[in-house]
Design a protein around this motif. Structure first.
Motif, PDB file in Angstrom:
ATOM      1  N   SER A   1      38.353  44.048  40.507  1.00 38.56           N
ATOM      2  CA  SER A   1      38.758  43.057  41.511  1.00 38.56           C
ATOM      3  C   SER A   1      40.234  42.701  41.365  1.00 38.56           C
ATOM      4  O   SER A   1      40.948  42.573  42.361  1.00 38.56           O
ATOM      5  N   PHE A   2      40.694  42.556  40.129  1.00 40.91           N
ATOM      6  CA  PHE A   2      42.083  42.183  39.875  1.00 40.91           C
ATOM      7  C   PHE A   2      43.050  43.251  40.382  1.00 40.91           C
ATOM      8  O   PHE A   2      44.018  42.940  41.061  1.00 40.91           O
ATOM      9  N   THR A   3      42.775  44.513  40.064  1.00 41.84           N
ATOM     10  CA  THR A   3      43.704  45.577  40.445  1.00 41.84           C
ATOM     11  C   THR A   3      43.626  45.935  41.928  1.00 41.84           C
ATOM     12  O   THR A   3      44.623  46.311  42.514  1.00 41.84           O
ATOM     13  N   SER A   4      42.448  45.790  42.539  1.00 42.18           N
ATOM     14  CA  SER A   4      42.314  46.123  43.967  1.00 42.18           C
ATOM     15  C   SER A   4      42.506  44.911  44.869  1.00 42.18           C
ATOM     16  O   SER A   4      42.694  45.057  46.073  1.00 42.18           O
ATOM     17  N   GLN A   5      42.424  43.706  44.271  1.00 43.08           N
ATOM     18  CA  GLN A   5      42.451  42.441  45.013  1.00 43.08           C
ATOM     19  C   GLN A   5      41.360  42.409  46.084  1.00 43.08           C
ATOM     20  O   GLN A   5      41.553  41.938  47.199  1.00 43.08           O
ATOM     21  N   LYS A   6      40.183  42.925  45.675  1.00 46.63           N
ATOM     22  CA  LYS A   6      38.988  42.884  46.515  1.00 46.63           C
ATOM     23  C   LYS A   6      37.944  42.007  45.822  1.00 46.63           C
ATOM     24  O   LYS A   6      38.022  41.766  44.621  1.00 46.63           O
ATOM     25  N   PRO A   7      36.944  41.520  46.562  1.00 47.21           N
ATOM     26  CA  PRO A   7      35.938  40.637  45.960  1.00 47.21           C
ATOM     27  C   PRO A   7      35.241  41.252  44.743  1.00 47.21           C
ATOM     28  O   PRO A   7      34.957  42.454  44.715  1.00 47.21           O
ATOM     29  N   SER A   8      34.974  40.404  43.783  1.00 55.38           N
ATOM     30  CA  SER A   8      34.318  40.813  42.545  1.00 55.38           C
ATOM     31  C   SER A   8      32.836  41.094  42.772  1.00 55.38           C
ATOM     32  O   SER A   8      32.182  40.417  43.561  1.00 55.38           O
ATOM     33  N   GLU A   9      32.328  42.068  42.037  1.00 55.04           N
ATOM     34  CA  GLU A   9      30.902  42.359  42.047  1.00 55.04           C
ATOM     35  C   GLU A   9      30.184  41.556  40.962  1.00 55.04           C
ATOM     36  O   GLU A   9      28.962  41.595  40.867  1.00 55.04           O
ATOM     37  N   TYR A  10      30.949  40.869  40.123  1.00 60.15           N
ATOM     38  CA  TYR A  10      30.398  40.201  38.946  1.00 60.15           C
ATOM     39  C   TYR A  10      30.773  38.730  38.896  1.00 60.15           C
ATOM     40  O   TYR A  10      31.723  38.296  39.527  1.00 60.15           O
ATOM     41  N   ASP A  11      30.017  38.004  38.090  1.00 60.00           N
ATOM     42  CA  ASP A  11      30.333  36.620  37.756  1.00 60.00           C
ATOM     43  C   ASP A  11      30.947  36.601  36.365  1.00 60.00           C
ATOM     44  O   ASP A  11      30.574  37.410  35.504  1.00 60.00           O
ATOM     45  N   ILE A  12      31.857  35.666  36.128  1.00 57.04           N
ATOM     46  CA  ILE A  12      32.366  35.398  34.793  1.00 57.04           C
ATOM     47  C   ILE A  12      32.090  33.922  34.546  1.00 57.04           C
ATOM     48  O   ILE A  12      32.519  33.064  35.320  1.00 57.04           O
ATOM     49  N   ARG A  13      31.337  33.637  33.453  1.00 55.28           N
ATOM     50  CA  ARG A  13      30.864  32.284  33.199  1.00 55.28           C
ATOM     51  C   ARG A  13      31.071  31.913  31.736  1.00 55.28           C
ATOM     52  O   ARG A  13      30.941  32.758  30.850  1.00 55.28           O
TER      53      ARG A  13
ATOM     54  N   PHE B   1      36.751  25.072  30.338  1.00 56.64           N
ATOM     55  CA  PHE B   1      35.534  25.245  31.128  1.00 56.64           C
ATOM     56  C   PHE B   1      34.350  24.767  30.293  1.00 56.64           C
ATOM     57  O   PHE B   1      34.241  25.110  29.118  1.00 56.64           O
ATOM     58  N   GLU B   2      33.483  24.008  30.899  1.00 58.76           N
ATOM     59  CA  GLU B   2      32.266  23.562  30.214  1.00 58.76           C
ATOM     60  C   GLU B   2      31.245  24.702  30.198  1.00 58.76           C
ATOM     61  O   GLU B   2      31.352  25.650  30.977  1.00 58.76           O
ATOM     62  N   LYS B   3      30.268  24.604  29.325  1.00 65.76           N
ATOM     63  CA  LYS B   3      29.192  25.601  29.242  1.00 65.76           C
ATOM     64  C   LYS B   3      28.595  25.819  30.634  1.00 65.76           C
ATOM     65  O   LYS B   3      28.349  24.865  31.373  1.00 65.76           O
ATOM     66  N   ASP B   4      28.419  27.084  30.992  1.00 61.32           N
ATOM     67  CA  ASP B   4      27.842  27.530  32.264  1.00 61.32           C
ATOM     68  C   ASP B   4      28.746  27.332  33.481  1.00 61.32           C
ATOM     69  O   ASP B   4      28.342  27.627  34.607  1.00 61.32           O
ATOM     70  N   GLU B   5      29.958  26.867  33.292  1.00 57.57           N
ATOM     71  CA  GLU B   5      30.902  26.750  34.404  1.00 57.57           C
ATOM     72  C   GLU B   5      31.498  28.133  34.687  1.00 57.57           C
ATOM     73  O   GLU B   5      31.770  28.907  33.777  1.00 57.57           O
ATOM     74  N   PHE B   6      31.688  28.431  35.960  1.00 56.36           N
ATOM     75  CA  PHE B   6      32.195  29.743  36.370  1.00 56.36           C
ATOM     76  C   PHE B   6      33.719  29.807  36.321  1.00 56.36           C
ATOM     77  O   PHE B   6      34.396  28.915  36.819  1.00 56.36           O
ATOM     78  N   LEU B   7      34.231  30.887  35.730  1.00 54.93           N
ATOM     79  CA  LEU B   7      35.647  31.205  35.806  1.00 54.93           C
ATOM     80  C   LEU B   7      35.887  31.994  37.093  1.00 54.93           C
ATOM     81  O   LEU B   7      36.925  31.879  37.723  1.00 54.93           O
TER      82      LEU B   7
ATOM     83  N   ALA C   1      33.639  31.165  24.338  1.00 57.21           N
ATOM     84  CA  ALA C   1      33.064  32.467  24.661  1.00 57.21           C
ATOM     85  C   ALA C   1      32.662  32.505  26.135  1.00 57.21           C
ATOM     86  O   ALA C   1      32.242  31.497  26.694  1.00 57.21           O
ATOM     87  N   VAL C   2      32.814  33.677  26.739  1.00 56.24           N
ATOM     88  CA  VAL C   2      32.413  33.881  28.133  1.00 56.24           C
ATOM     89  C   VAL C   2      31.650  35.188  28.270  1.00 56.24           C
ATOM     90  O   VAL C   2      31.758  36.072  27.418  1.00 56.24           O
ATOM     91  N   LEU C   3      30.870  35.283  29.341  1.00 52.36           N
ATOM     92  CA  LEU C   3      30.203  36.532  29.636  1.00 52.36           C
ATOM     93  C   LEU C   3      30.492  36.924  31.073  1.00 52.36           C
ATOM     94  O   LEU C   3      30.659  36.080  31.943  1.00 52.36           O
ATOM     95  N   GLN C   4      30.580  38.226  31.269  1.00 52.03           N
ATOM     96  CA  GLN C   4      30.779  38.798  32.603  1.00 52.03           C
ATOM     97  C   GLN C   4      29.524  39.600  32.905  1.00 52.03           C
ATOM     98  O   GLN C   4      29.106  40.428  32.091  1.00 52.03           O
TER      99      GLN C   4
END
Length: 188
Positions: free
Chosen positions: A84-96, A32-38, A55-58
């Motif tokens: 989100s992973f355990t419930s398989q519901k939409p995330s409240e956060y961004d990971i970038r 992933f390039e800088k500022d690209e979203f995971l 490095a990434v931030l959530q």
């Protein structure tokens, strides 16, 4: 060829060479390039992501349009949005990606397939526990000094990699408090 992800997993559980080979066959390697979203807010987190380097931030954006840091991750860390992973519901956060970052990804379908082939892969549940326990540490009632000392002891690379404003948000303290803590601890 042994990947960092398989080397790491052997420190958290017991896997046979055949099981490690099965794992290596399903791991997806990506940069992933800088500022690209995971992961973007409102997407479902369907993966565990091991950081090979980078490095990434959530984070989430609050009502004042400020970034509120949920987690900071560096090389040899696992990244996921646990809820989100355990419930398989939409995330409240961004990971970038904070900088150019190389990762190994295990998608949930692959994890289920691996568990179906060998119960040893149930040990990977420890990864979820570790991710939550680290985040919980900063959300509980520890003092600012205790939080910063935890970082110094367990993840000093975070202090070197990320700016103080992001670290303060991660520790759930103001940048001014972080500055006072750093000054106070430098005298010890």
């Amino acid at each position: 060829m042994s990947y960092p992800i398989t080397t790491y997993l052997t420190t958290t559980g017991s896997y046979s060479p055949k099981e490690l080979k099965l794992l290596e066959e399903v791991v997806v390697h990506k940069t992933f390039e800088k500022d690209e979203f995971l992961l973007k807010k409102d997407e479902v987190c369907s993966f565990l992501c091991y950081i090979n380097n980078g490095a990434v931030l959530q984070y989430k954006i609050n009502s004042d349009m400020d970034q509120v840091i949920i987690d900071l991750n560096i090389s040899n860390d696992w990244v996921l949005n646990h809820k989100s992973f355990t419930s398989q519901k939409p995330s409240e956060y961004d990971i970038r990606a904070f900088e150019k970052t190389s990762v190994s990804i295990l998608y949930i379908e692959s994890i289920h397939r691996l568990i179906g082939q060998s119960q040893s892969f149930l040990q990977m549940g420890k990864l979820l526990e570790n991710a939550v326990s680290r985040i919980d540490f900063f959300d509980n009632n520890n003092t600012p000094d205790e939080k910063y000392m935890y970082l110094l002891k367990n993840k000093p690379e975070i202090i070197q990699k990320f700016p103080q404003t992001l670290i303060a948000s991660y520790l759930k303290i103001t940048p001014e408090t972080l500055s006072r803590v750093r000054k106070r601890l430098s005298k010890i």
